[in-house]
Design a protein around this motif. Structure first.
Motif, mmCIF file in Angstrom:
data_model
loop_
_atom_site.group_PDB
_atom_site.id
_atom_site.type_symbol
_atom_site.label_atom_id
_atom_site.label_comp_id
_atom_site.label_asym_id
_atom_site.label_seq_id
_atom_site.Cartn_x
_atom_site.Cartn_y
_atom_site.Cartn_z
ATOM 1 N N GLN A 164 21.101 12.100 -53.264
ATOM 2 C CA GLN A 164 21.277 12.803 -54.536
ATOM 3 C C GLN A 164 20.306 13.968 -54.685
ATOM 4 O O GLN A 164 20.680 15.023 -55.182
ATOM 5 C CB GLN A 164 21.076 11.827 -55.703
ATOM 6 C CG GLN A 164 22.132 10.753 -55.800
ATOM 7 C CD GLN A 164 23.435 11.282 -56.378
ATOM 8 O OE1 GLN A 164 23.451 12.255 -57.106
ATOM 9 N NE2 GLN A 164 24.542 10.651 -56.022
ATOM 10 N N VAL A 165 19.057 13.747 -54.280
ATOM 11 C CA VAL A 165 18.036 14.757 -54.549
ATOM 12 C C VAL A 165 17.877 15.706 -53.374
ATOM 13 O O VAL A 165 17.856 16.921 -53.530
ATOM 14 C CB VAL A 165 16.691 14.068 -54.874
ATOM 15 C CG1 VAL A 165 15.632 15.109 -55.179
ATOM 16 C CG2 VAL A 165 16.864 13.130 -56.054
ATOM 17 N N MET A 208 12.235 9.359 -49.310
ATOM 18 C CA MET A 208 12.176 10.721 -49.848
ATOM 19 C C MET A 208 11.194 11.575 -49.063
ATOM 20 O O MET A 208 10.948 12.725 -49.402
ATOM 21 C CB MET A 208 11.771 10.685 -51.325
ATOM 22 C CG MET A 208 12.824 10.104 -52.238
ATOM 23 S SD MET A 208 14.324 11.095 -52.260
ATOM 24 C CE MET A 208 13.742 12.548 -53.119
ATOM 25 N N MET A 215 23.121 -2.300 -56.266
ATOM 26 C CA MET A 215 23.334 -1.582 -55.007
ATOM 27 C C MET A 215 22.753 -2.410 -53.865
ATOM 28 O O MET A 215 21.794 -3.152 -54.052
ATOM 29 C CB MET A 215 22.606 -0.237 -55.030
ATOM 30 C CG MET A 215 23.082 0.707 -56.095
ATOM 31 S SD MET A 215 22.172 2.254 -55.951
ATOM 32 C CE MET A 215 22.712 3.065 -57.432
ATOM 33 N N ARG A 249 12.255 2.523 -49.819
ATOM 34 C CA ARG A 249 12.964 3.434 -50.716
ATOM 35 C C ARG A 249 12.092 4.635 -51.071
ATOM 36 O O ARG A 249 12.560 5.773 -51.107
ATOM 37 C CB ARG A 249 13.369 2.687 -51.989
ATOM 38 C CG ARG A 249 14.061 3.588 -53.005
ATOM 39 C CD ARG A 249 14.564 2.823 -54.196
ATOM 40 N NE ARG A 249 13.478 2.346 -55.047
ATOM 41 C CZ ARG A 249 13.661 1.651 -56.161
ATOM 42 N NH1 ARG A 249 14.886 1.312 -56.532
ATOM 43 N NH2 ARG A 249 12.633 1.251 -56.887
ATOM 44 N N PHE A 302 17.368 -1.399 -57.532
ATOM 45 C CA PHE A 302 18.600 -1.321 -58.314
ATOM 46 C C PHE A 302 19.484 -2.509 -57.932
ATOM 47 O O PHE A 302 19.991 -2.573 -56.814
ATOM 48 C CB PHE A 302 19.314 -0.001 -58.039
ATOM 49 C CG PHE A 302 18.415 1.195 -58.211
ATOM 50 C CD1 PHE A 302 17.610 1.316 -59.333
ATOM 51 C CD2 PHE A 302 18.361 2.185 -57.250
ATOM 52 C CE1 PHE A 302 16.768 2.403 -59.495
ATOM 53 C CE2 PHE A 302 17.523 3.278 -57.403
ATOM 54 C CZ PHE A 302 16.722 3.386 -58.526
ATOM 55 N N LEU A 306 19.976 6.409 -51.982
ATOM 56 C CA LEU A 306 20.392 7.096 -53.213
ATOM 57 C C LEU A 306 19.587 8.383 -53.432
ATOM 58 O O LEU A 306 20.160 9.458 -53.647
ATOM 59 C CB LEU A 306 20.224 6.157 -54.416
ATOM 60 C CG LEU A 306 20.627 6.759 -55.765
ATOM 61 C CD1 LEU A 306 22.128 6.977 -55.820
ATOM 62 C CD2 LEU A 306 20.189 5.883 -56.926
ATOM 63 N N GLY A 307 18.255 8.264 -53.359
ATOM 64 C CA GLY A 307 17.404 9.430 -53.598
ATOM 65 C C GLY A 307 17.654 10.549 -52.592
ATOM 66 O O GLY A 307 17.958 11.677 -52.985
#
Lengths: 260, 438
Positions: free
Chosen positions: A124-125, A173, A112, A169, A109, A120-121
């Motif tokens: 957010q998730v 997760m 960012m 990235r 992205f 981010l993941g």
């Protein structure tokens, strides 16, 4: 034919620990009238590294993009970590959380920072608190050997660095499977090695990986199984030794003679 | 009107900024268009008077230019006219009526005091100063002198203009004071650390509302008596603030895969874009009331005009934002999906920020046109900056009959100052957000 039977058994017997984590059964994929995937059967085992090779247009990318539903398969079943992919958005998101993906063109992205890309993941998730997500992000950046780039923007990094950020990235997760879609094809030659090294480290740490690549050296060194695809079909499956020393199918031989 | 996102250094600012650089001469020598003129002598020998043809052209265009310059300068500086045997300055039509240009003919006397208005102006300019300050990049290299002149040139000219058009000392002092407030706010805002910028931006918005409160004497119904520049700015700000979110929603709706949403957005955008703004303004005045339930208070003419201008601009903003959305590669969405983000998060955190950043130049262009389009409210009888001219020229037994050139020139210049400042602000915003670099 016995070769078909051999192929079938080679494709659906999972390697790694022997326990299946990704199962594709009779998967077809159509783009309009064009059939991109024909009757794909493949089982990937936990901690296994499966490398998919084949000429362009053979359906390699389409296949791994079906695994996390970036493409929707037309027929057949795809099961990831016990969850079957259906049209249900919750199922899809559950599977995507377990499948990290690295793209040919990085797809970081650009607005960012590197660290924001990575956190981010998780934030957010997975709803991780900021500090925890950042600490883990820094850990992953250290693992791919670029912690000093954390606060830069992707545009300020080299291609190889960007792709390593993309790997970090995806790892942030904490996925059970990593999907790589030609991760080195968009890189300058001198940067390919740093990305392949990061991938090899990852494989050695026991990560389950499905890798579409043209890097035969990587396939030979890291793969547990090599899958050769052509015209939307799986043509041949085998260990790297079998594959590069003693390929059975004519199409495989032709392909290898063209690229090696 | 709007400049592209490219470097602004090529703009002949001197020419636009007030005619002071008119002696530059017309570009002659069409066969050598890019000849670098390194000194004045070369300009004359190689360019202006190279041969007979060039000499003739130079003399013809040069004298025309000088004459235009002479007429322009006398119009500005030596403007007197004799009316009924009395010699009067042409700019009386501005200096005697400045308050009407600024506030409209009906504003004072509605209970809003002049001091309240001045406080409102100060607060408004503080908000503007903060907004400009936040747009500046603290890490940027110092501005080149030419850029600096362009930045402060237009607002500076505005201040000079007001100072020269006021007779008494109080408004002069107050003008300098509010300008100082704006400047101090600007300087303070440039020093705000990145993490606090959002909060300070919010403060600027609150200040905007406070300014509105002072302007209306804390009675919003006084809006209906707004006029002049105050009306132009109020309508512009409200419409810009309102059409932006509506436009974004419409742009997203037009790309939506839900069955009913897309056709609605398409119908809205295509309907609005197919109808002239003037028609919409008339619809607002004469038909909008029918949409309200019977026996309710319908909004006054000014809010109705605001509603229609907002709806009008939202359709254009939607198309601009849609273009921005299309410029974001699909891989961005896929990367978000691959991480397991929800569609809403992907839009809000990944696609929209990039799309809006790519849309800044055309968006500011749209906002500048919006500001200029507000002058169309004249046709429905509102007295905005342009609309005050008619009552001024016709008022007081036609005291200012024959002064229309000065009145229109003044109003045009005020529009230019505002639009040029907005265009500079957009360039600051682009650099700040690194359009085209990151």
């Amino acid at each position: 034919m016995s070769t078909t039977e051999d192929l079938r058994s080679a494709a659906i017997v999972p390697g790694g620990t022997g326990e299946a984590i990704i199962t594709l059964s009779d998967v077809d994929k159509f783009f309009g009238d064009f059939q991109a995937l024909k009757d794909i059967n493949l089982v990937v085992g936990q901690q296994e590294v499966v490398v998919i090779i084949g000429p362009s247009g053979s359906g390699k990318s389409t296949m791994i993009r079906c695994i996390n539903h970036l493409e929707e398969h037309t027929n057949g079943r795809i099961v990831v970590d016990g969850v079957e992919l259906s049209g249900d958005i919750r199922n899809i998101q559950e599977i995507r959380r377990e499948c990290g993906m690295v793209f040919q063109s990085f797809n970081l992205f650009p607005h960012m920072t590197v660290l924001e890309n990575i956190t981010l993941g998780p934030r957010q998730v997975r709803k991780k608190p900021k500090a925890e997500a950042e600490a883990h992000g820094m850990e992953l950046l250290t693992r791919v050997k670029i912690p000093e780039q954390a606060n830069k923007f992707p545009g300020q990094l080299s291609g190889g660095q960007q792709q390593r950020v993309a790997i970090a990235r995806a790892l942030a997760m904490e996925p059970k499977v990593m999907l790589f879609d030609e991760p080195t094809s968009a890189l300058d030659p001198e940067m390919i090695k740093e990305v392949l090294d990061a991938m090899q480290d990852l494989a050695e740490s026991g990560m389950t990986m499905v890798v579409v690549t043209h890097e035969m050296g990587f396939a030979r060194a890291v793969a547990d199984r090599v899958v050769f695809m052509a015209d939307g079909e799986i043509v041949e499956v085998g260990t790297p030794e079998h594959f590069f020393e003693d390929p059975k199918e004519d199409r495989t031989k032709l392909f290898l003679s063209q690229i090696l | 009107m709007t400049d592209g996102p490219k470097d602004d250094q090529g703009t002949p600012l001197g020419l636009r900024a007030g005619g002071g650089a008119g002696d530059e001469g017309t570009p002659i020598a069409p066969d050598l268009p890019e000849l670098p003129v390194s000194n004045i002598k070369e300009l004359f020998t190689d360019n202006l008077f190279k041969d007979a043809k060039n000499t003739v052209l130079t003399l013809v265009f040069g004298s025309a230019l000088l004459y235009a310059l002479y007429r322009g300068l006398t119009f500005v500086f030596l403007n007197t006219k004799v009316i009924d045997g009395v010699e009067r300055s042409g700019w009386e039509v501005v200096s005697d009526r400045l308050q009407i240009y600024m506030l409209g003919p009906n504003f004072l006397g509605t209970g809003v005091t002049l001091s309240s208005v001045w406080i409102g102006i100060a607060v408004l300019l503080a908000a503007a100063g903060i907004a400009f300050g936040l747009l500046s990049d603290p890490d940027a290299p110092p501005m080149r002198p030419r850029t600096r002149v362009a930045m402060i040139g237009a607002p500076g000219l505005g201040i000079v203009l007001i100072l020269s058009m006021t007779d008494t000392i109080t408004p002069k002092l107050l003008t300098v004071a509010v300008a100082a407030v704006a400047f101090v706010a600007f300087r303070l805002a440039t020093r705000v650390p990145d993490a606090q910028r959002g909060r300070v931006g919010l403060l600027a918005l609150v200040l905007l509302l406070v300014a509105f409160g002072f302007m209306t004497g804390w009675d919003p119904s006084n809006v209906n008596d707004f006029g002049g520049l105050l009306l132009t700015i109020t309508v512009s700000l409200v419409c810009i603030a309102a059409c932006f979110p509506i436009g974004i929603v419409m742009a997203l709706a037009r790309r939506s895969s839900f069955p009913l949403i897309r056709p609605i957005a398409v119908a809205y955008i295509e309907f609005i874009r197919g109808v002239p703004l003037i028609t919409l303004l008339f619809i607002g005045q004469f038909a909008l009331g029918f949409l309200f339930p019977p026996n309710t208070d319908t909004p006054g003419p000014i809010p109705r005009a605001m509603i229609m201008i907002t709806l009008f601009s939202a359709a254009y903003v939607a198309e601009i934002v849609r273009g921005g959305l299309q410029s974001v590669p699909n891989g961005q969405t896929e990367a978000g999906q691959a991480v397991g983000l929800s569609p809403l998060t992907i839009t809000r955190r990944i696609v929209l920020p990039q799309a809006l950043r790519n849309s800044i130049p055309p968006l500011i262009g749209q906002f500048i046109s919006l500001l200029k389009d507000t002058s169309l409210v004249v046709i429905i009888g509102l007295q905005d900056l342009l609309g005050v001219i008619a009552p001024i020229l016709g008022g007081e037994q036609f005291r200012f009959q024959g002064f229309s050139p000065e009145a229109y020139a003044f109003v045009g210049f005020v529009y230019w100052i505002i639009c040029f400042t907005m265009s500079r602000a957009s360039q600051r915003l682009e650099t700040r957000l690194g359009v085209g670099t990151r």
